[in-house]
Enzyme design. Structure first.
Site, short mmCIF file in Angstrom:
data_model
loop_
_atom_site.label_atom_id
_atom_site.label_comp_id
_atom_site.label_asym_id
_atom_site.label_seq_id
_atom_site.Cartn_x
_atom_site.Cartn_y
_atom_site.Cartn_z
N GLN A 63 18.84 54.47 4.76
CA GLN A 63 17.56 54.36 5.45
C GLN A 63 16.61 53.40 4.74
O GLN A 63 15.39 53.62 4.69
CB GLN A 63 16.92 55.76 5.60
CG GLN A 63 17.55 56.60 6.69
CD GLN A 63 17.38 55.98 8.08
OE1 GLN A 63 16.44 55.21 8.33
NE2 GLN A 63 18.29 56.29 8.98
N SER A 64 17.14 52.35 4.18
CA SER A 64 16.32 51.39 3.43
C SER A 64 15.32 50.65 4.33
O SER A 64 15.71 49.96 5.29
CB SER A 64 17.23 50.37 2.75
OG SER A 64 16.48 49.27 2.27
N ASN A 65 14.04 50.79 3.99
CA ASN A 65 13.01 50.01 4.70
C ASN A 65 13.17 48.52 4.38
O ASN A 65 12.91 47.66 5.21
CB ASN A 65 11.62 50.46 4.26
CG ASN A 65 11.31 51.88 4.68
OD1 ASN A 65 11.32 52.19 5.87
ND2 ASN A 65 11.04 52.74 3.72
N ALA A 79 15.99 46.85 3.63
CA ALA A 79 17.12 46.24 4.35
C ALA A 79 16.71 45.97 5.80
O ALA A 79 17.00 44.90 6.34
CB ALA A 79 18.34 47.16 4.29
#
Ligand SMILES: *Cc1c(COP(=O)(O)O)cnc(C)c1O
Length: 345
Positions: free
Chosen positions: A89-91, A93
């Site tokens: 859930q990387s913001n 990326a």
């Protein structure tokens, strides 16, 4: 969409004294700087919020400020592909994938997960929506993320592509300049509308150290605050202090006019159960903030940071809280959050 580099008309202003860095104009700036009376009571200080949750639409959050510098370098090198990494859930990326697409560059994202088919929600959904090439990596593989990305870049080079690798969180000396310029933006807002005298401290969530490094340099350079309090959401204070020092040094080599640095305190007491895991108390806090003020925090970063500030009750008088975004991460956790007991009003 065209994104001119800074020397053109629509480009953002240069950081005073930094003139050798090109920067793209990607974020919606300046973001609002608002006094929150309602939340001031809750966190027991005079609270001002810098709304970097409003730096964009689907691209919003703190990463876009770093990416204005990083993607400018990618463009100047003629990159055809950008590679970056993060949690599922990387913001970071997600912002990188969308912004790369806006520049006509292909995004490849290395996402850490042990699931074979993770749920298509939140940031990961947006990665898929824009057609980023997703490569899942196990937590063990993720430990050597930099070499994984370098190896992939080498393969792409062999295949005739021009790859550009962006480190985790966009945290490098170059990326950190995004938060030096954010502090300059706040200085202009203070000059126009106050509060005069600036702040006692800048408080924000810390996940890879780039925001803290930029704030530490920028807060001193532009007299925004004498201190930065970086609330860790993973790792311990010693790890982050070393990392932030390194990033500050890198940024200073890029921009030698940045000589002073604010005091930077890393507080690792409010991580809770772990990275991206939230205690009942922290969840309730996020719910209470939304109900009292309409401000929406995310449970992974900004929620823990403001929760931490509330626990420091009375330590600081006038605080600038940097709202770093993270809304897609909140939406991805809606079921977890809905399952908890909520305050009745
Ligand atoms: C990445 C992120 C942070 C932390 O910023 P770093 O520069 O990586 O320390 C804080 N909040 C949100 C919402 C983020 O996505």
């Amino acid at each position: 969409m065209e994104h001119p580099v800074k020397k053109e008309e629509t480009a953002p202003p240069e950081i005073a004294g930094i003139d050798d860095n090109r920067r793209l104009s990607l974020a919606h700036l300046p973001t609002p700087l608002l006094h929150s009376e309602r939340l001031s009571q809750l966190v027991d200080c005079e609270l001002w919020i810098k709304h970097d949750d409003a730096t964009g639409g689907a691209t919003a959050g703190n990463k876009i400020r770093k990416l204005e510098y990083l993607l400018a370098e990618a463009c100047s090198l003629g990159a055809s592909v950008v590679l970056t990494c993060g949690g599922l859930q990387s913001n970071h990326a997600r912002a990188t994938a969308l912004l790369a697409r806006s520049l006509g560059i292909c995004p490849i994202v290395f996402l850490r997960t042990s699931a074979k088919q993770p749920p298509l929600v939140g940031n990961y959904f947006l990665d898929r929506l824009c057609g980023a090439e997703v490569r899942f990596v196990s937590p063990e593989q993720y430990a050597r993320r930099s070499s994984l990305m370098e190896e992939a870049a080498e393969e792409l080079r062999q295949a005739g592509e021009r790859p550009y690798v962006i480190p985790e969180g966009g945290s490098s000396g170059l990326g950190a300049l995004g938060y030096v310029s954010a502090m300059e933006e706040i200085r202009h807002q203070l000059d126009e509308r106050g509060p005069s005298g600036g702040f006692d401290v800048v408080v924000h969530a810390c996940g890879s150290g780039g925001t803290a490094a930029g704030c530490t340099l920028g807060a001193a350079q532009f007299d925004v605050a004498p201190e930065v309090c970086a609330m860790a959401v993973c790792d311990d204070a010693a790890t982050f202090e070393a990392r932030i020092d390194e990033l500050v040094g890198d940024a200073q080599r890029r921009a030698p006019s940045l000589k002073r640095r604010a005091k930077c305190i890393v507080d690792d007491r409010f991580i809770g159960p772990g990275y991206a895991e939230v205690s009942d108390e922290q969840t309730e806090f996020v719910v209470r903030v939304a109900r009292q003020s309409g401000v929406v925090l995310d449970p992974v970063y900004s929620g823990k940071a403001l929760f931490g500030l509330a626990q420091l009750a009375g330590k600081y008088r006038r605080v600038l809280f940097l709202h770093t975004g993270g809304l897609p991460g909140l939406l991805a956790q809606s079921e977890v959050i809905a399952a908890r007991s909520w305050p009745s009003r």
